[in-house]
Design an enzyme around this catalytic site. Structure first.
Site, PDB file in Angstrom:
ATOM      1  N   HIS A  55       0.882  -1.167   0.000  1.00 41.53           N
ATOM      2  CA  HIS A  55       0.000   0.000   0.000  1.00 41.53           C
ATOM      3  C   HIS A  55       0.919   1.216   0.000  1.00 41.53           C
ATOM      4  O   HIS A  55       2.021   1.155   0.564  1.00 41.53           O
ATOM      5  CB  HIS A  55      -0.830   0.087   1.274  1.00 41.53           C
ATOM      6  CG  HIS A  55      -1.683  -1.101   1.580  1.00 41.53           C
ATOM      7  ND1 HIS A  55      -1.228  -2.191   2.263  1.00 41.53           N
ATOM      8  CD2 HIS A  55      -2.999  -1.340   1.326  1.00 41.53           C
ATOM      9  CE1 HIS A  55      -2.211  -3.069   2.415  1.00 41.53           C
ATOM     10  NE2 HIS A  55      -3.296  -2.580   1.849  1.00 41.53           N
ATOM     11  N   ASP A  58       2.435   1.814   3.341  1.00 42.90           N
ATOM     12  CA  ASP A  58       3.368   0.828   3.906  1.00 42.90           C
ATOM     13  C   ASP A  58       4.792   1.335   3.708  1.00 42.90           C
ATOM     14  O   ASP A  58       5.701   0.981   4.451  1.00 42.90           O
ATOM     15  CB  ASP A  58       3.268  -0.527   3.193  1.00 42.90           C
ATOM     16  CG  ASP A  58       1.911  -1.195   3.357  1.00 42.90           C
ATOM     17  OD1 ASP A  58       1.185  -0.834   4.283  1.00 42.90           O
ATOM     18  OD2 ASP A  58       1.598  -2.077   2.528  1.00 42.90           O
ATOM     19  N   MET A  89       2.490  -5.809  -7.599  1.00 42.42           N
ATOM     20  CA  MET A  89       1.162  -5.259  -7.297  1.00 42.42           C
ATOM     21  C   MET A  89       1.282  -4.095  -6.312  1.00 42.42           C
ATOM     22  O   MET A  89       2.101  -4.130  -5.395  1.00 42.42           O
ATOM     23  CB  MET A  89       0.287  -6.370  -6.702  1.00 42.42           C
ATOM     24  CG  MET A  89      -1.109  -5.977  -6.290  1.00 42.42           C
ATOM     25  SD  MET A  89      -1.233  -5.318  -4.604  1.00 42.42           S
ATOM     26  CE  MET A  89      -1.845  -6.756  -3.725  1.00 42.42           C
ATOM     27  N   GLU A 182     -10.996  -6.643  -4.831  1.00 39.51           N
ATOM     28  CA  GLU A 182     -10.892  -7.702  -3.811  1.00 39.51           C
ATOM     29  C   GLU A 182     -12.124  -7.699  -2.912  1.00 39.51           C
ATOM     30  O   GLU A 182     -12.295  -6.808  -2.075  1.00 39.51           O
ATOM     31  CB  GLU A 182      -9.633  -7.479  -2.974  1.00 39.51           C
ATOM     32  CG  GLU A 182      -9.474  -8.537  -1.895  1.00 39.51           C
ATOM     33  CD  GLU A 182      -8.211  -8.365  -1.068  1.00 39.51           C
ATOM     34  OE1 GLU A 182      -7.285  -7.651  -1.506  1.00 39.51           O
ATOM     35  OE2 GLU A 182      -8.159  -8.942   0.031  1.00 39.51           O
ATOM     36  N   LYS A 184     -14.809  -8.795   0.071  1.00 40.57           N
ATOM     37  CA  LYS A 184     -14.780  -9.269   1.458  1.00 40.57           C
ATOM     38  C   LYS A 184     -16.165  -9.014   2.051  1.00 40.57           C
ATOM     39  O   LYS A 184     -16.746  -7.964   1.793  1.00 40.57           O
ATOM     40  CB  LYS A 184     -13.714  -8.504   2.241  1.00 40.57           C
ATOM     41  CG  LYS A 184     -13.493  -9.027   3.654  1.00 40.57           C
ATOM     42  CD  LYS A 184     -12.321  -8.322   4.340  1.00 40.57           C
ATOM     43  CE  LYS A 184     -12.072  -8.912   5.708  1.00 40.57           C
ATOM     44  NZ  LYS A 184     -10.959  -8.263   6.429  1.00 40.57           N
ATOM     45  N   GLU A 218      -9.625 -13.639  -2.144  1.00 39.40           N
ATOM     46  CA  GLU A 218      -8.808 -14.031  -0.986  1.00 39.40           C
ATOM     47  C   GLU A 218      -9.437 -15.229  -0.289  1.00 39.40           C
ATOM     48  O   GLU A 218     -10.632 -15.210   0.035  1.00 39.40           O
ATOM     49  CB  GLU A 218      -8.665 -12.868   0.000  1.00 39.40           C
ATOM     50  CG  GLU A 218      -7.963 -13.322   1.278  1.00 39.40           C
ATOM     51  CD  GLU A 218      -7.533 -12.199   2.204  1.00 39.40           C
ATOM     52  OE1 GLU A 218      -7.064 -11.163   1.702  1.00 39.40           O
ATOM     53  OE2 GLU A 218      -7.668 -12.384   3.427  1.00 39.40           O
ATOM     54  N   HIS A 221     -11.524 -14.578   2.767  1.00 37.18           N
ATOM     55  CA  HIS A 221     -12.740 -13.780   2.656  1.00 37.18           C
ATOM     56  C   HIS A 221     -13.970 -14.605   2.279  1.00 37.18           C
ATOM     57  O   HIS A 221     -15.045 -14.405   2.843  1.00 37.18           O
ATOM     58  CB  HIS A 221     -12.518 -12.624   1.679  1.00 37.18           C
ATOM     59  CG  HIS A 221     -11.470 -11.658   2.166  1.00 37.18           C
ATOM     60  ND1 HIS A 221     -11.028 -10.595   1.433  1.00 37.18           N
ATOM     61  CD2 HIS A 221     -10.761 -11.619   3.327  1.00 37.18           C
ATOM     62  CE1 HIS A 221     -10.103  -9.932   2.123  1.00 37.18           C
ATOM     63  NE2 HIS A 221      -9.921 -10.553   3.269  1.00 37.18           N
ATOM     64  N   ASP A 246      -5.059 -13.742  -3.302  1.00 38.28           N
ATOM     65  CA  ASP A 246      -4.549 -13.612  -1.933  1.00 38.28           C
ATOM     66  C   ASP A 246      -4.718 -14.953  -1.228  1.00 38.28           C
ATOM     67  O   ASP A 246      -5.839 -15.410  -0.979  1.00 38.28           O
ATOM     68  CB  ASP A 246      -5.323 -12.527  -1.162  1.00 38.28           C
ATOM     69  CG  ASP A 246      -4.860 -11.118  -1.508  1.00 38.28           C
ATOM     70  OD1 ASP A 246      -4.021 -10.969  -2.422  1.00 38.28           O
ATOM     71  OD2 ASP A 246      -5.337 -10.163  -0.859  1.00 38.28           O
ATOM     72  N   ASP A 256     -11.498 -12.293  10.385  1.00 36.50           N
ATOM     73  CA  ASP A 256     -10.516 -12.487   9.302  1.00 36.50           C
ATOM     74  C   ASP A 256      -9.168 -12.863   9.916  1.00 36.50           C
ATOM     75  O   ASP A 256      -8.425 -12.015  10.391  1.00 36.50           O
ATOM     76  CB  ASP A 256     -10.415 -11.160   8.533  1.00 36.50           C
ATOM     77  CG  ASP A 256      -9.551 -11.252   7.300  1.00 36.50           C
ATOM     78  OD1 ASP A 256      -9.419 -12.349   6.737  1.00 36.50           O
ATOM     79  OD2 ASP A 256      -9.015 -10.210   6.890  1.00 36.50           O
ATOM     80  N   ASP A 258      -6.413 -14.548   8.586  1.00 38.55           N
ATOM     81  CA  ASP A 258      -5.183 -14.340   7.791  1.00 38.55           C
ATOM     82  C   ASP A 258      -4.018 -15.197   8.273  1.00 38.55           C
ATOM     83  O   ASP A 258      -2.888 -14.730   8.412  1.00 38.55           O
ATOM     84  CB  ASP A 258      -4.761 -12.856   7.814  1.00 38.55           C
ATOM     85  CG  ASP A 258      -5.700 -11.956   7.036  1.00 38.55           C
ATOM     86  OD1 ASP A 258      -6.433 -12.455   6.173  1.00 38.55           O
ATOM     87  OD2 ASP A 258      -5.692 -10.730   7.292  1.00 38.55           O
ATOM     88  N   ASP A 288      -1.397 -13.091   1.528  1.00 36.09           N
ATOM     89  CA  ASP A 288      -1.935 -11.977   2.313  1.00 36.09           C
ATOM     90  C   ASP A 288      -2.265 -12.529   3.689  1.00 36.09           C
ATOM     91  O   ASP A 288      -3.422 -12.825   4.004  1.00 36.09           O
ATOM     92  CB  ASP A 288      -3.172 -11.379   1.642  1.00 36.09           C
ATOM     93  CG  ASP A 288      -3.600 -10.095   2.342  1.00 36.09           C
ATOM     94  OD1 ASP A 288      -2.807  -9.592   3.161  1.00 36.09           O
ATOM     95  OD2 ASP A 288      -4.708  -9.611   2.088  1.00 36.09           O
TER      96      ASP A 288
HETATM   97  C1  GCO Z   1      -7.856  -7.499   4.585  1.00 37.02           C
HETATM   98  C2  GCO Z   1      -7.459  -7.429   3.137  1.00 37.02           C
HETATM   99  C3  GCO Z   1      -6.253  -6.608   2.876  1.00 37.02           C
HETATM  100  C4  GCO Z   1      -6.033  -6.344   1.397  1.00 37.02           C
HETATM  101  C5  GCO Z   1      -4.957  -5.345   1.227  1.00 37.02           C
HETATM  102  C6  GCO Z   1      -4.471  -5.165  -0.170  1.00 37.02           C
HETATM  103  O1  GCO Z   1      -8.768  -8.228   4.848  1.00 37.02           O
HETATM  104  O2  GCO Z   1      -7.247  -6.833   5.416  1.00 37.02           O
HETATM  105  O3  GCO Z   1      -7.291  -8.741   2.709  1.00 37.02           O
HETATM  106  O4  GCO Z   1      -5.123  -7.236   3.424  1.00 37.02           O
HETATM  107  O5  GCO Z   1      -5.737  -7.501   0.699  1.00 37.02           O
HETATM  108  O6  GCO Z   1      -5.409  -4.128   1.727  1.00 37.02           O
HETATM  109  O7  GCO Z   1      -5.463  -4.867  -0.989  1.00 37.02           O
HETATM  110 MN    MN Z   2      -6.382  -9.507   0.953  1.00 37.77          MN
HETATM  111 MN    MN Z   3      -7.973 -10.411   4.474  1.00 37.37          MN
END
Ligand code: GCO
Ligand code: MN
Ligand code: MN
Length: 388
Positions: A55, A58, A89, A182, A184, A218, A221, A246, A256, A258, A288
């Protein structure tokens, strides 16, 4: 036999925000030190990753001056060069700053929407400067807690206007990014617009330049909502819209999480890797995800190694599945009659319709057929458990 050591040609990427995650959550503060972007680039390269994604914020703090930005970017570019890493990306942080608390492109405040477009244009400039080819739109704050706040049709309309604007900006600058939406379902908003891959694919057809847009599905998600991620990815591939992916680990029905890729539901992850490999998907394999909050920096690098290693192991399992005589014999038997009807049902014609009308079907025999999927699934399980 390969030792599951990642190589650049495996196209593995991580976000700066993933290995850089310091373990903050809504209930507790950071548990790890910040790792600098340059250190992340170096470490990931040593571990065999191909690239790093980011991002805007970041890398460049939101309040940085132009001179500070340039200094940070040039130091980062030097690290990419020194450690032979790419940035495939880029994306915009449209969720952290309080300005975005009611959304960015869908905020009720038009000033916020205008600022979100400005911030994204600048972030696209940065992404292009770093050589990114894909630009991701994750609408984390694009949603509501209460639908009393705005008509959801307005939310969608504003989303569309902003994306149309940015697609034109992209073309005017000659960047030619592939834009990847993306989806979610929720978190951080109570409900997020475009909650699923299917919703995003439908929305894309309403944009001015649908050909510029695809999806960035993702694992976590779709899985959060109990949906089948492999089917969602297959639909994106079928539509020619899998622009990015992702990968991570997630239990259904939770926040979430991750987790490390493969940490949950190995079988679903196996079918995912099998699909990606057999479909000829050539984009990034992006993790991700982040290390458990229990970990120190050493645990972060174990996490990163684990994501890549599990992918490679599952890739080998997919090859074993394709070469397994017993498994393939069952599949051959299941699909043996494929040719006999496909010429009739694959396309409508008067002749085909009349042929079908005249065919006598033995419905009872169809109902009595056993498909042998129990055995097939058990063999798959044993293959994954390493006893085949
Ligand atoms: C989340 C998302 C993020 C995005 C990221 C890049 O649920 O936090 O998955 O991690 O993928 O902002 O687009
Ligand atoms: Mn993501
Ligand atoms: Mn996520």
């Amino acid at each position: 036999m390969c030792a599951f050591v990642p190589k650049k040609s495996d196209r593995f990427t991580f976000g700066l925000w993933t290995v850089g995650n310091i373990g903050r959550d809504p209930f507790g503060t950071a548990v790890r030190e910040t790792i600098s972007p340059v250190t992340i680039v170096k470490k990931l390269s040593e571990l065999g990753a191909w690239g790093v994604n980011l991002h805007d914020n970041d890398l460049v703090p939101i309040d940085a001056s132009a001179a500070e930005r340039d200094a940070i970017v040039s130091e980062f570019k030097k690290a990419l060069h020194d450690y032979d890493m790419v940035v495939p990306m880029a994306t915009t942080n449209l969720f952290f700053d309080p300005a975005f608390k009611d959304g960015a492109f869908t905020s009720s405040d038009p000033k916020v929407r205008a600022y979100a477009i400005q911030k994204t244009m600048r972030s696209m400039d940065l992404g292009a400067e770093l050589g990114a080819k894909t630009y991701v739109f994750w609408g984390g704050r694009e949603g509501t807690e209460t639908d009393a706040s705005k008509d959801p049709r307005d939310g969608i309309k504003r989303y569309r206007e902003c994306l149309n604007f940015l697609a034109e900006y992209d073309l005017a600058q000659g960047y030619n990014f592939k834009f990847a939406l993306e989806p979610k379902p929720n978190e951080p908003r109570g409900d997020i617009y475009l909650p699923t891959v299917g919703a995003a694919l439908g929305f894309i057809t309403t944009l001015d330049k649908p050909e510029k847009f695809g999806v960035n599905p993702e694992y976590a998600h779709e899985t959060m909502s109990g949906l089948n991620f492999v089917h969602a990815v297959a639909q994106a591939i079928d539509a020619g819209k899998l622009f990015h992916i992702d990968l991570n680990g997630q239990k259904p029905g939770r926040y979430d999480q991750d987790y490390r890729f493969g940490a949950e539901d190995l079988k679903a992850n196996f079918f995912l890797v099998k699909l990606l490999e057999e479909s000829g998907y050539k984009g990034s394999l992006h993790f991700d995800a982040h290390a458990y909050r229990t970990e120190d920096e050493a645990g972060v690098w174990e996490f990163a190694k684990g994501c890549m290693r599990t992918y490679l192991i599952l890739k080998e399992k997919a090859q074993k599945f394709a070469a397994d005589e017993e498994i393939q014999a069952i599949l051959k038997e299941v699909h043996s009659d494929e040719q006999s009807y496909s010429s009739v049902i694959s396309q409508y014609s008067e002749a085909n319709a009349s042929k079908l009308n005249k065919t006598e079907f033995d419905r009872n025999a169809m109902g009595k057929r056993g498909y042998n999927y129990e055995k097939l699934d058990q063999l798959t399980t044993e293959l994954l458990l390493g006893v085949r």
